[in-house]
Write an enzyme that holds these catalytic residues in place. Structure first.
Site: not given
Ligand code: TEU
Length: 555
Positions: A98, A199, A256, A328-329
């Protein structure tokens, strides 16, 4: 469509904290990934994306990196990482790490030096502004709540953080920062990484000088979205990054990228795009609102279908998408895209069928292959995720009772996907001998890998068959490179599409509801390639599908 090795593969995301713990500290580790490589190979996985395992204070679970050149001791050490790269290679598997370079951790050496001297060399690695009267440079709201500005204690200086205050944004306008980042990326690629998942990358370009946008909530702040829509020039950075890192290494990259405008797609994933592929997030953001999670209404099968087909039409002209139903989000895909009360193995197989046969590279998230479900957290104290804690507060501020606030954020909590992988029915689902860092879903007694491996008709085996189909020389050309054409779109809760190559036509028909439903075929089929039900009921050219039955037919 240009052919590339990676288009013919299947990818899998590992969230290392929750994958498999071999040392009993309650947190998954790199040795756990090595131990499970054969398991993943058996499933048919080729490309593995590992969420951050660098040194981190874990304010945002590793998305706050304090040392890009080392592995956090909680996961093991660099020797483990090197062994993982070797073991993956032996099995013809590819490792992606990542790449989190919009921000680092406030505990990173660069930021510590910036704190000591905000106007010095390292101060310029970040966005630091002097605000003697306390008036902030802009009113943007950080993704995890509150203003994007945080005061440097004992000074009039404030630093910018799009995410948590422990995640200060790196200043991409500074060429020295960019050089440092490219150096680090090349160091990893030289070690044998196949590439990166990138990311939050859209955030690296800011509209400068900082300015306010109209407030959109009672807190007087506005979503960063307003700024992102106006920002121009992110491609200058990304093309430079690709030239300096990915292209010389022929690396595979998946971005992403949220809300890219259609005219930008060629620059992202076209032939000369900065990335190989990008995720399709359209279904995941379908019901997003400016108010917060509590106001989200969810997504119906009809809406999911429309979203998938719209994405296919939009992106396929320019490049190759990466498809997900969860990560994971996000909440678990089966809990989100199957109506409440209808989630069982048959409907899970339907969702697997439609999502893996769409055009694009499938990314399976750990546990998806056994149909892991959301966990109904009983109290806000059980939640670890900073995003969820913030959204809980937003819901309370909007007037919801604590119970309703908890229920509403539960549906979208990132912790749903972060509960430990359910390997078997032994204590802690066989994930750890210690105390798991996040609660294990109690349904592990029935939903676990061991049980599904030994049962031929399980969801796991359905995933294995779908993956095998993508690689079967008799179908691969059509499933990987063929066109996608929706059919019977007007039929409610029916998701059906053709995949066509020069030589072959496949038809996917999925009855996305519990009641039976029939369709009349346009031509006869030669063969049932895959079916999630024991038989297929046909009368002449009519297909009579059971509730949640999904079939792939060769025409
Ligand atoms: O996520 C980017 C992001 O835009 C997130 O705010 C997403 O919209 C949110 O998690 C949805 O609930 C990335 C990663 O995937 C995330 O895990 C990190 O927290 C974030 O970047 C910061 O690095």
């Amino acid at each position: 469509m240009q052919k590339n090795w990676w288009k013919e593969k299947v990818a899998y995301q590992i969230y290392p904290k929750s994958f498999y713990d071999t040392d009993g500290n309650g947190v998954g580790d790199l040795r756990g990934i090595i131990d499970k490589l054969d398991y993943l190979k058996e499933l048919g996985v080729d490309i593995i994306w590992i969420s951050p395992c660098y040194c981190s204070p874990f304010a945002d679970q590793g998305y706050d990196i304090s040392d890009y050149y080392n592995i956090d001791p909680v996961f093991g050490d660099m020797a483990d990482m090197e062994e993982l790269l070797v073991e993956a290679k032996k099995r013809d598997m590819y490792i992606l790490m990542d790449l989190v370079v919009n921000h680092c951790s406030d505990e990173h050496e660069w930021f510590q030096k910036a704190l000591a001297d905000p106007t010095g060399k390292y101060g310029k690695y970040f966005y630091i502004e002097e605000c003697p009267d306390g008036k902030l440079p802009c009113n943007w709201r950080s993704y995890f709540g509150g203003p994007v500005w945080e005061r440097i204690p004992g000074t009039d200086y404030y630093y910018f953080h799009a995410f948590h205050k422990k995640q200060p944004d790196l200043n991409w306008e500074n060429p020295q920062v960019r050089r440092e980042i490219y150096k680090m990326m090349n160091w990893w690629l030289d070690k044998g990484l196949a590439g990166f998942r990138i990311d939050a990358i859209i955030n690296i370009k800011k509209v400068l000088p900082f300015k306010d946008y109209p407030a959109d909530r009672a807190d007087g702040l506005c979503s960063i979205q307003h700024m992102l829509e106006e920002a121009e020039g992110v491609q200058d950075f990304l093309q430079e990054m690709a030239d300096q890192t990915f292209r010389p290494h022929a690396a595979f990259t998946v971005g992403e990228v949220f809300d890219a405008k259609e005219e930008e797609l060629p620059e992202f994933i076209g032939e000369h795009g900065c990335f190989s592929s990008m995720f399709d997030f359209d279904p995941t953001i379908y019901d997003a609102t400016e108010c917060g999670w509590y106001a989200r209404k969810g997504i119906t099968p009809e809406e999911f279908k429309e979203c998938c087909f719209a994405s296919q039409a939009k992106y396929s002209k320019y490049g190759f998408l990466s498809n997900i139903i969860e990560n994971h989000d996000e909440p678990r895909g089966v809990s989100r895209y199957i109506p409440e009360g209808e989630c069982d193995e048959r409907s899970k197989k339907l969702l697997a069928t439609v999502s893996l046969i769409l055009r694009g590279l499938p990314f399976i998230y750990q546990g998806q292959e056994i149909g892991m479900e959301n966990l109904e957290f009983q109290s806000i104290d059980e939640i670890n995720d900073i995003n969820t804690l913030d959204e809980y507060q937003v819901a309370l501020d909007a007037g919801l009772s604590p119970e309703d606030a908890l229920h509403s954020v539960n549906r979208f909590s990132r912790d749903n996907a972060r509960t430990p992988v359910q390997w078997d029915d032994s204590p802690n689902a066989g994930f750890t001998q210690g105390t798991p860092w996040l609660r294990v879903n109690p349904n592990y007694k029935t939903i676990n890998v061991a049980e599904q491996l030994q049962r031929e008709d399980s969801l796991w085996h359905h995933y294995r068959k779908l993956i095998a189909l993508r690689k079967d020389p008799s179908y691969a050309e059509t499933i990987v490179y063929g066109d996608l054409k929706p059919i019977w779109e007007e039929k409610k809760n029916l998701m059906a599409f053709y995949r066509k190559s020069k030589e072959q036509t496949l038809l996917v028909v999925a009855n996305y509801q519990k009641e039976p439903q029939s369709v009349t075929l346009e031509q006869v089929y030669k063969k049932v390639v895959l079916n999630n039900y024991v038989n297929l009921n046909t009368k002449d050219s009519e297909l009579c599908l059971e509730g949640y039955q999904a079939v792939i037919l060769e025409m």
